[in-house]
Design a protein around this motif. Sequence first.
Motif, PDB file in Angstrom:
ATOM      1  N   VAL A  55      -8.651 -68.930 144.901  1.00 19.01           N
ATOM      2  CA  VAL A  55      -8.639 -67.718 145.720  1.00 19.01           C
ATOM      3  C   VAL A  55      -9.871 -67.725 146.612  1.00 19.01           C
ATOM      4  O   VAL A  55     -10.921 -68.244 146.240  1.00 19.01           O
ATOM      5  CB  VAL A  55      -8.609 -66.419 144.870  1.00 19.01           C
ATOM      6  CG1 VAL A  55      -7.299 -66.294 144.114  1.00 19.01           C
ATOM      7  CG2 VAL A  55      -9.782 -66.362 143.912  1.00 19.01           C
ATOM      8  N   THR A  56      -9.733 -67.141 147.789  1.00 15.75           N
ATOM      9  CA  THR A  56     -10.858 -67.028 148.712  1.00 15.75           C
ATOM     10  C   THR A  56     -11.762 -65.893 148.238  1.00 15.75           C
ATOM     11  O   THR A  56     -11.283 -64.790 147.966  1.00 15.75           O
ATOM     12  CB  THR A  56     -10.359 -66.723 150.138  1.00 15.75           C
ATOM     13  OG1 THR A  56      -9.448 -67.749 150.531  1.00 15.75           O
ATOM     14  CG2 THR A  56     -11.515 -66.649 151.123  1.00 15.75           C
ATOM     15  N   VAL A  57     -13.062 -66.172 148.148  1.00 12.98           N
ATOM     16  CA  VAL A  57     -14.007 -65.121 147.768  1.00 12.98           C
ATOM     17  C   VAL A  57     -14.927 -64.725 148.916  1.00 12.98           C
ATOM     18  O   VAL A  57     -15.508 -63.647 148.896  1.00 12.98           O
ATOM     19  CB  VAL A  57     -14.834 -65.488 146.516  1.00 12.98           C
ATOM     20  CG1 VAL A  57     -13.938 -65.587 145.297  1.00 12.98           C
ATOM     21  CG2 VAL A  57     -15.633 -66.752 146.706  1.00 12.98           C
ATOM     22  N   SER A  58     -15.055 -65.613 149.920  1.00 19.07           N
ATOM     23  CA  SER A  58     -15.842 -65.210 151.090  1.00 19.07           C
ATOM     24  C   SER A  58     -15.561 -66.133 152.272  1.00 19.07           C
ATOM     25  O   SER A  58     -15.133 -67.270 152.109  1.00 19.07           O
ATOM     26  CB  SER A  58     -17.347 -65.211 150.792  1.00 19.07           C
ATOM     27  OG  SER A  58     -17.843 -66.525 150.697  1.00 19.07           O
ATOM     28  N   SER A  59     -15.776 -65.571 153.442  1.00 15.92           N
ATOM     29  CA  SER A  59     -15.846 -66.382 154.658  1.00 15.92           C
ATOM     30  C   SER A  59     -17.303 -66.249 155.080  1.00 15.92           C
ATOM     31  O   SER A  59     -17.748 -65.179 155.468  1.00 15.92           O
ATOM     32  CB  SER A  59     -14.874 -65.881 155.724  1.00 15.92           C
ATOM     33  OG  SER A  59     -15.089 -64.520 155.994  1.00 15.92           O
ATOM     34  N   ASP A  60     -18.039 -67.330 154.920  1.00 11.86           N
ATOM     35  CA  ASP A  60     -19.493 -67.267 155.056  1.00 11.86           C
ATOM     36  C   ASP A  60     -19.953 -67.032 156.490  1.00 11.86           C
ATOM     37  O   ASP A  60     -20.845 -66.268 156.742  1.00 11.86           O
ATOM     38  CB  ASP A  60     -20.127 -68.541 154.504  1.00 11.86           C
ATOM     39  CG  ASP A  60     -19.774 -68.750 153.040  1.00 11.86           C
ATOM     40  OD1 ASP A  60     -19.479 -67.765 152.348  1.00 11.86           O
ATOM     41  OD2 ASP A  60     -19.782 -69.906 152.605  1.00 11.86           O
ATOM     42  N   LYS A  61     -19.339 -67.714 157.423  1.00 13.03           N
ATOM     43  CA  LYS A  61     -19.717 -67.554 158.821  1.00 13.03           C
ATOM     44  C   LYS A  61     -18.600 -68.123 159.671  1.00 13.03           C
ATOM     45  O   LYS A  61     -18.116 -69.214 159.399  1.00 13.03           O
ATOM     46  CB  LYS A  61     -21.019 -68.295 159.113  1.00 13.03           C
ATOM     47  CG  LYS A  61     -21.526 -68.098 160.520  1.00 13.03           C
ATOM     48  CD  LYS A  61     -22.864 -68.772 160.701  1.00 13.03           C
ATOM     49  CE  LYS A  61     -23.339 -68.511 162.117  1.00 13.03           C
ATOM     50  NZ  LYS A  61     -24.592 -69.166 162.397  1.00 13.03           N
ATOM     51  N   ILE A  62     -18.201 -67.396 160.685  1.00 14.38           N
ATOM     52  CA  ILE A  62     -17.189 -67.890 161.619  1.00 14.38           C
ATOM     53  C   ILE A  62     -17.756 -67.723 163.022  1.00 14.38           C
ATOM     54  O   ILE A  62     -18.111 -66.613 163.421  1.00 14.38           O
ATOM     55  CB  ILE A  62     -15.854 -67.134 161.473  1.00 14.38           C
ATOM     56  CG1 ILE A  62     -15.300 -67.319 160.058  1.00 14.38           C
ATOM     57  CG2 ILE A  62     -14.844 -67.621 162.518  1.00 14.38           C
ATOM     58  CD1 ILE A  62     -14.056 -66.526 159.758  1.00 14.38           C
ATOM     59  N   GLY A 110     -15.852 -72.330 160.933  1.00  7.74           N
ATOM     60  CA  GLY A 110     -16.167 -71.372 159.881  1.00  7.74           C
ATOM     61  C   GLY A 110     -16.188 -72.039 158.526  1.00  7.74           C
ATOM     62  O   GLY A 110     -15.637 -73.125 158.341  1.00  7.74           O
ATOM     63  N   THR A 111     -16.837 -71.365 157.575  1.00  9.70           N
ATOM     64  CA  THR A 111     -16.922 -71.868 156.214  1.00  9.70           C
ATOM     65  C   THR A 111     -16.357 -70.818 155.266  1.00  9.70           C
ATOM     66  O   THR A 111     -16.679 -69.637 155.370  1.00  9.70           O
ATOM     67  CB  THR A 111     -18.382 -72.184 155.838  1.00  9.70           C
ATOM     68  OG1 THR A 111     -18.923 -73.061 156.820  1.00  9.70           O
ATOM     69  CG2 THR A 111     -18.468 -72.842 154.472  1.00  9.70           C
ATOM     70  N   PHE A 112     -15.519 -71.281 154.353  1.00  9.18           N
ATOM     71  CA  PHE A 112     -14.859 -70.415 153.390  1.00  9.18           C
ATOM     72  C   PHE A 112     -15.216 -70.879 151.984  1.00  9.18           C
ATOM     73  O   PHE A 112     -15.265 -72.083 151.726  1.00  9.18           O
ATOM     74  CB  PHE A 112     -13.335 -70.469 153.566  1.00  9.18           C
ATOM     75  CG  PHE A 112     -12.875 -69.899 154.881  1.00  9.18           C
ATOM     76  CD1 PHE A 112     -12.336 -68.625 154.947  1.00  9.18           C
ATOM     77  CD2 PHE A 112     -13.008 -70.621 156.055  1.00  9.18           C
ATOM     78  CE1 PHE A 112     -11.931 -68.085 156.151  1.00  9.18           C
ATOM     79  CE2 PHE A 112     -12.609 -70.100 157.268  1.00  9.18           C
ATOM     80  CZ  PHE A 112     -12.068 -68.829 157.313  1.00  9.18           C
ATOM     81  N   THR A 113     -15.447 -69.923 151.092  1.00 10.17           N
ATOM     82  CA  THR A 113     -15.714 -70.240 149.693  1.00 10.17           C
ATOM     83  C   THR A 113     -14.509 -69.813 148.869  1.00 10.17           C
ATOM     84  O   THR A 113     -14.053 -68.668 148.989  1.00 10.17           O
ATOM     85  CB  THR A 113     -16.976 -69.521 149.184  1.00 10.17           C
ATOM     86  OG1 THR A 113     -18.082 -69.901 150.008  1.00 10.17           O
ATOM     87  CG2 THR A 113     -17.271 -69.874 147.735  1.00 10.17           C
TER      88      THR A 113
END
Length: 128
Positions: A55-62, A110-113
């Motif tokens: 599951v996605t918990v964050s989008s760090d920066k886009i 962007g980076t996704f966690t």
Amino acid sequence: MTREQKIANAETRIFKAVFPDSTNHYDTLFGGTAMYLMDEVAFIAATRFSRKKVVTVSSDKIDFKKAIPGGTIVELIGKIVHVGNTSLKVQVDIYIEEMYSEQRDKAITGTFTLVAIDDAKRPVKIEG
């Protein structure tokens, strides 16, 4: 298989055409639509690496560096950039390709966690 091989095998590429139903009044791709597509690619890359429910918990920066016009093709590329105990970071880049030329530009990055979970939705260890 080594971690580097698993990371390489998990790279995910998806192409989409930008049609009028996904553009705003400036005839460019809605930012929310771009984020939706990026999250989907991040999910696929993380799943391909971990072979677990994620599951996605964050989008760090886009960073929206360039508007994506209607009538173009976009390529989304998702790459694993960090592997933790229960989480993965996936960088997703969107490139614009003109339909009738060789022009290609990076538009968004962007980076996704994402976190691996079990059936009870608790974090689980990622192997590899």
